[in-house]
Design a protein around this motif. Structure first.
Motif, mmCIF file in Angstrom:
data_model
loop_
_atom_site.group_PDB
_atom_site.id
_atom_site.type_symbol
_atom_site.label_atom_id
_atom_site.label_comp_id
_atom_site.label_asym_id
_atom_site.label_seq_id
_atom_site.Cartn_x
_atom_site.Cartn_y
_atom_site.Cartn_z
ATOM 1 N N UNK A 134 0.838 -1.201 0.000
ATOM 2 C CA UNK A 134 0.000 0.000 0.000
ATOM 3 C C UNK A 134 0.871 1.248 0.000
ATOM 4 N N UNK A 135 1.869 1.293 0.878
ATOM 5 C CA UNK A 135 2.761 2.462 0.919
ATOM 6 C C UNK A 135 3.458 2.662 -0.421
ATOM 7 N N UNK A 136 3.983 1.579 -0.981
ATOM 8 C CA UNK A 136 4.701 1.679 -2.251
ATOM 9 C C UNK A 136 3.791 2.170 -3.373
ATOM 10 N N UNK A 137 2.548 1.688 -3.391
ATOM 11 C CA UNK A 137 1.607 2.116 -4.420
ATOM 12 C C UNK A 137 1.237 3.579 -4.294
ATOM 13 N N UNK A 138 1.042 4.040 -3.064
ATOM 14 C CA UNK A 138 0.690 5.442 -2.845
ATOM 15 C C UNK A 138 1.841 6.364 -3.223
ATOM 16 N N UNK A 139 3.073 5.945 -2.927
ATOM 17 C CA UNK A 139 4.242 6.752 -3.294
ATOM 18 C C UNK A 139 4.415 6.765 -4.804
ATOM 19 N N UNK A 140 4.329 5.582 -5.420
ATOM 20 C CA UNK A 140 4.527 5.473 -6.866
ATOM 21 C C UNK A 140 3.474 6.282 -7.632
ATOM 22 N N UNK A 141 2.249 6.307 -7.129
ATOM 23 C CA UNK A 141 1.184 7.058 -7.781
ATOM 24 C C UNK A 141 1.182 8.530 -7.435
ATOM 25 N N UNK A 155 -2.539 16.722 -3.473
ATOM 26 C CA UNK A 155 -3.832 17.073 -4.062
ATOM 27 C C UNK A 155 -4.382 15.905 -4.872
ATOM 28 N N UNK A 156 -3.494 15.228 -5.596
ATOM 29 C CA UNK A 156 -3.912 14.054 -6.356
ATOM 30 C C UNK A 156 -4.415 12.962 -5.418
ATOM 31 N N UNK A 157 -3.768 12.847 -4.256
ATOM 32 C CA UNK A 157 -4.188 11.861 -3.279
ATOM 33 C C UNK A 157 -5.550 12.168 -2.693
ATOM 34 N N UNK A 158 -5.839 13.447 -2.485
ATOM 35 C CA UNK A 158 -7.148 13.835 -1.954
ATOM 36 C C UNK A 158 -8.255 13.516 -2.957
ATOM 37 N N UNK A 159 -7.955 13.698 -4.250
ATOM 38 C CA UNK A 159 -8.928 13.325 -5.283
ATOM 39 C C UNK A 159 -9.164 11.811 -5.259
ATOM 40 N N UNK A 160 -8.066 11.063 -5.091
ATOM 41 C CA UNK A 160 -8.169 9.606 -4.999
ATOM 42 C C UNK A 160 -9.037 9.203 -3.805
ATOM 43 N N UNK A 228 -6.860 -1.030 -8.828
ATOM 44 C CA UNK A 228 -7.088 0.375 -9.191
ATOM 45 C C UNK A 228 -5.915 1.251 -8.765
ATOM 46 N N UNK A 229 -5.219 0.818 -7.717
ATOM 47 C CA UNK A 229 -4.042 1.543 -7.243
ATOM 48 C C UNK A 229 -2.789 1.131 -8.019
ATOM 49 N N UNK A 230 -2.967 0.246 -8.992
ATOM 50 C CA UNK A 230 -1.864 -0.284 -9.801
ATOM 51 C C UNK A 230 -0.860 -1.047 -8.932
#
Length: 235
Positions: A134-141, A155-160, A228-230
């Motif tokens: 999960x951490x790796x996916x959030x950082x990569x995205x 900001x992209x994370x808040x949209x997610x 969805x988080x790739x």
């Protein structure tokens, strides 16, 4: 006559001895370990898990509460105990990690241990291999930005979060912290943001509890969430 040396009083004492004394008992270690998944439990159930009499359990619980390791949630005539906050949960995870590093005895992991390693709760956030993924996916995205041992949601994370219906409301500068995972030896995320993610995963049955305390099973809905988080989950 031999002189008795008095303890040297430094100009600054953090007071951590009070916490270490509260944790330095096998019975209290068992109590804290039972609560490490983030749930609240009554004294009677904790006494059974730790193999204590009700009177002994009460004394141990009071020591942990006095040291602010545990907090109490009164409900009617019952009192429920839980880990006080994320800071304590991170300390417990770090102590478990340190103990594992210092243990030179090779241990053969059983299937239950493998299940805990794959996915489990750590206080109120996701840990184990799934927590690290999960951490790796959030950082990569680029949904989060890490700075030192903490960071914030972009900001992209808040949209997610809005798209995934994750009830996270930014407050303060640090939305999460890096918590060293005791089985993976690399960080997962702790704090309000990952707690909101775990709440959503539980509420939507993306993860389900196993028979082993703290262990979680990733469901089909959960795999879709990570897709969805790739993030490709290998188990």
């Amino acid at each position: 006559m031999a002189m008795i040396r008095q303890p040297v009083q430094s100009g600054f004492q953090a007071g951590f001895s009070r916490i270490t004394q509260a944790l330095s008992d096998p019975a209290r270690e068992a109590i804290v370990s039972a609560l490490a998944g983030g749930q609240a439990m009554p004294a009677g159930e904790l006494a059974q898990l730790a193999g204590l009499s009700p009177q002994s359990a009460s004394a141990h619980l009071q020591k942990l509460v006095d040291a602010n390791v545990l907090s109490v949630l009164p409900q009617g005539r019952f009192r429920y105990y839980r880990i006080a906050d994320d800071d304590v949960a991170e300390l417990i995870e770090s102590l478990v990690n340190l103990a594992a590093k210092r243990d030179g005895v090779a241990r053969t992991r059983s299937q239950p241990c493998d299940e805990l390693r794959q996915s489990r709760t750590c206080y109120c956030h996701l840990a184990g291999q799934l927590g690290v993924l999960l951490r790796e996916g959030l950082v990569r995205g680029r949904l989060i930005a890490v700075s030192g041992r903490g960071g914030h949601v972009t900001e992209k994370g808040l949209v997610w979060c809005k798209d995934e219906r994750i009830a996270f409301r930014p407050s303060g500068s640090a939305h999460f912290r890096l918590c060293n995972d005791w089985t993976e030896r690399v960080p997962h995320l702790s704090g309000p943001f990952p707690s909101a993610i775990l709440t959503r995963l539980v509420d939507t049955r993306c993860v389900a509890p196993r028979s082993i305390p703290r262990a979680l099973r990733l469901t089909g809905k959960g795999r879709a969430f990570f897709d969805r988080l790739d993030v490709k989950v290998p188990f």
